[in-house]
Design an enzyme around this catalytic site. Structure first.
Site, PDB file in Angstrom:
ATOM      1  N   LYS A   1      -5.224   1.472   2.756  1.00  0.00           N
ATOM      2  CA  LYS A   1      -4.037   0.602   2.762  1.00  0.00           C
ATOM      3  C   LYS A   1      -2.920   1.252   3.577  1.00  0.00           C
ATOM      4  CE  LYS A   1      -2.769   2.973  -1.420  1.00  0.00           C
ATOM      5  NZ  LYS A   1      -2.868   3.032  -2.858  1.00  0.00           N
TER       6      LYS A   1
ATOM      7  N   TYR B   1      25.497  13.157  16.553  1.00  0.00           N
ATOM      8  CA  TYR B   1      26.458  12.296  15.840  1.00  0.00           C
ATOM      9  C   TYR B   1      27.197  13.105  14.790  1.00  0.00           C
ATOM     10  CZ  TYR B   1      24.383   7.912  17.554  1.00  0.00           C
ATOM     11  OH  TYR B   1      23.941   6.872  18.318  1.00  0.00           O
TER      12      TYR B   1
HETATM   13  C1  LIG Z   1      -3.495   4.103  -3.349  1.00  0.00           C
HETATM   14  C2  LIG Z   1      -4.436   3.937  -4.456  1.00  0.00           C
HETATM   15  C3  LIG Z   1      -5.432   4.900  -4.711  1.00  0.00           C
HETATM   16  C4  LIG Z   1      -5.558   6.194  -3.946  1.00  0.00           C
HETATM   17  O1  LIG Z   1      -4.675   7.162  -4.464  1.00  0.00           O
HETATM   18  P1  LIG Z   1      -4.651   8.642  -3.853  1.00  0.00           P
HETATM   19  O2  LIG Z   1      -3.728   9.372  -4.738  1.00  0.00           O
HETATM   20  O3  LIG Z   1      -4.126   8.518  -2.465  1.00  0.00           O
HETATM   21  O4  LIG Z   1      -6.040   9.152  -3.883  1.00  0.00           O
HETATM   22  C5  LIG Z   1      -6.363   4.602  -5.694  1.00  0.00           C
HETATM   23  N1  LIG Z   1      -6.286   3.469  -6.412  1.00  0.00           N
HETATM   24  C6  LIG Z   1      -5.328   2.539  -6.198  1.00  0.00           C
HETATM   25  C7  LIG Z   1      -5.305   1.298  -7.024  1.00  0.00           C
HETATM   26  C8  LIG Z   1      -4.371   2.747  -5.224  1.00  0.00           C
HETATM   27  O5  LIG Z   1      -3.419   1.828  -5.040  1.00  0.00           O
END
Ligand SMILES: *Cc1c(COP(=O)(O)O)cnc(C)c1O
Length: 396
Positions: free
Chosen positions: A41, A281
């Site tokens: 994601k 800045y």
């Molecule tokens: C992002 C996510 C993960 C992965 O988590 P990590 O800490 O990056 O391994 C697993 N399950 C869900 C539902 C997530 O949203």
């Protein structure tokens, strides 16, 4: 002579070799019988979901004929649409709601046609998805999220039976998974994870007798899969570990994950300045001695946090070069006092793949009072993601 030389451009280099290495570290941790769902994601936490999916799922080298992972997961249908074609199952984790609002309906149609597994947490969303599936003459693959302590998405264990009643009433829905998510998996001393797992197991055991087909149960993120083998169930869902960041959020000598990302930019300008010169800045930085100021074409609009003003460190010619003055939208100024031989066009390492570097993702996150996840996923779309191909004879 008027010829323009190109100094190059800022890039995020993505090591395919490191990705494969990290996937094999995860595989060793869970053994052969547990499925691995790669969490890609948010553009694979900023690494480029196309490159990561291609490397983990499609890419074949002489060494890896089969995909190294068993499934891919994104947050939204839009993200799934942007993935390269894959034979692996694709999960969409943000729960479906309000299907008939706006563009959502056609997206859900798209997800159903592609066989993507959507997450449901309510009977009304289940009804909506079922109706859409029926209208196009298909079955929708779905999973249910059980909330066991995050108080975010999901139904409680008690509500699970009721939601299953709705699902079973719809022939157009095919339940393929049950999952939960841990709140504190990286904290070994915290009893919450064991409680969450126990709640999840109890809720899913209770409904197991009525499930018509094999349903995959999954819970573990990166931290849980390394620290708590009892959470592996049928599938694990690593994100951060695949990108080579240790889930303890500090480099670990135990797991030897390899950071996948290296963010570089060219040194595009150098100013020789006298003691007393003011930089940036607000003129918040003042040269206390004669020095050279380097200009790096990366700013907060690219995801280099503005709070690293007068705090961040970049690496030039192997030397730590502190950020001098405020970070602006498109540019950052650094003090080259430690890199006296730096020349125009030199590579500036904005975020280093060496976990022990002063510009490592751990160090940047610490200085910015955040976590590595936010640093890598915040890198802007102006920065090209470039895969580094696998050299002969690796990975280990
Ligand atoms: C992002 C996510 C993960 C992965 O988590 P990590 O800490 O990056 O391994 C697993 N399950 C869900 C539902 C997530 O949203």
């Amino acid at each position: 002579m008027d010829a323009k030389i190109s100094l190059g451009e800022p890039r995020v280099l993505v090591s395919r070799q490191a990705l494969l290495h990290n996937a094999s570290v995860v595989r060793r941790a869970v053994g052969p019988g547990v499925k691995i769902c790669a969490m890609i994601k948010a553009d694979a936490y900023g690494h480029g979901a196309d490159i990561v999916a291609d490397t983990l799922a499609n890419f074949s080298t002489r060494r890896y004929e089969a995909p190294l992972v068993d499934a891919l997961a994104v947050a939204s249908i839009d993200e799934a649409e942007r993935l390269p074609h894959t034979i692996l199952p694709v999960y969409i984790f943000r729960p479906v709601e309000n299907c008939f609002l706006g563009r959502q309906r056609s997206r859900i149609e798209q997800a159903i046609r592609n066989g993507w597994i959507m997450t449901l947490c309510s009977s009304s969303a289940a009804d909506d998805v079922a109706r859409i599936a029926t209208s196009i003459g298909k079955r929708a693959a779905i999973q249910l999220m059980v909330d066991t302590g995050m108080t975010r998405s999901g139904v409680t264990g008690e509500e699970l039976g009721g939601l299953l009643d709705t699902i079973e009433a719809h022939a157009s829905l095919k339940l393929v998974g049950l999952c939960t998510h841990f709140a504190c998996a990286e904290d070994l001393g915290n009893a919450a994870t064991a409680e969450q797992l126990q709640l999840f197991n109890a809720a899913t055991d209770a409904v197991a007798p009525r499930l018509k087909n094999k349903v995959i149960r999954h819970a573990a993120n990166s931290a849980a899969l390394f620290l708590r083998p009892e959470t592996h169930l049928d599938m694990v869902r690593p994100g951060i570990a695949l990108y080579g960041v240790d889930p303890s959020l500090a480099p670990s000598s135990e797991r030897l994950l390899k950071p996948v990302m290296k963010w570089t930019a060219p040194l595009v300008q150098i100013h020789d300045v006298k003691a007393g010169a003011m930089v940036g800045y607000g003129q918040t930085w003042r040269a206390t001695r004669d020095t050279r100021i380097g200009i790096v074409p990366v700013g907060y609009a690219d995801g280099y946090p503005r709070c690293l003003t007068n705090r961040g460190v970049m690496v030039v010619q192997g030397q730590a070069c502190p950020v001098a003055g405020r970070i602006s939208m498109d540019l950052t100024t650094i003090d080259l006092v430690n890199a006296p031989h730096a020349v125009l066009g030199d590579e500036v390492i904005v975020l280093d793949s060496d976990p022990l570097s002063p510009a490592s993702v751990y160090e940047l996150a610490r200085l910015a009072s955040t976590i590595p996840y936010e640093i890598t996923s915040g890198i802007g779309q102006r920065i090209h993601r470039v895969p580094i191909e696998i050299e002969q004879g690796v990975p280990a």
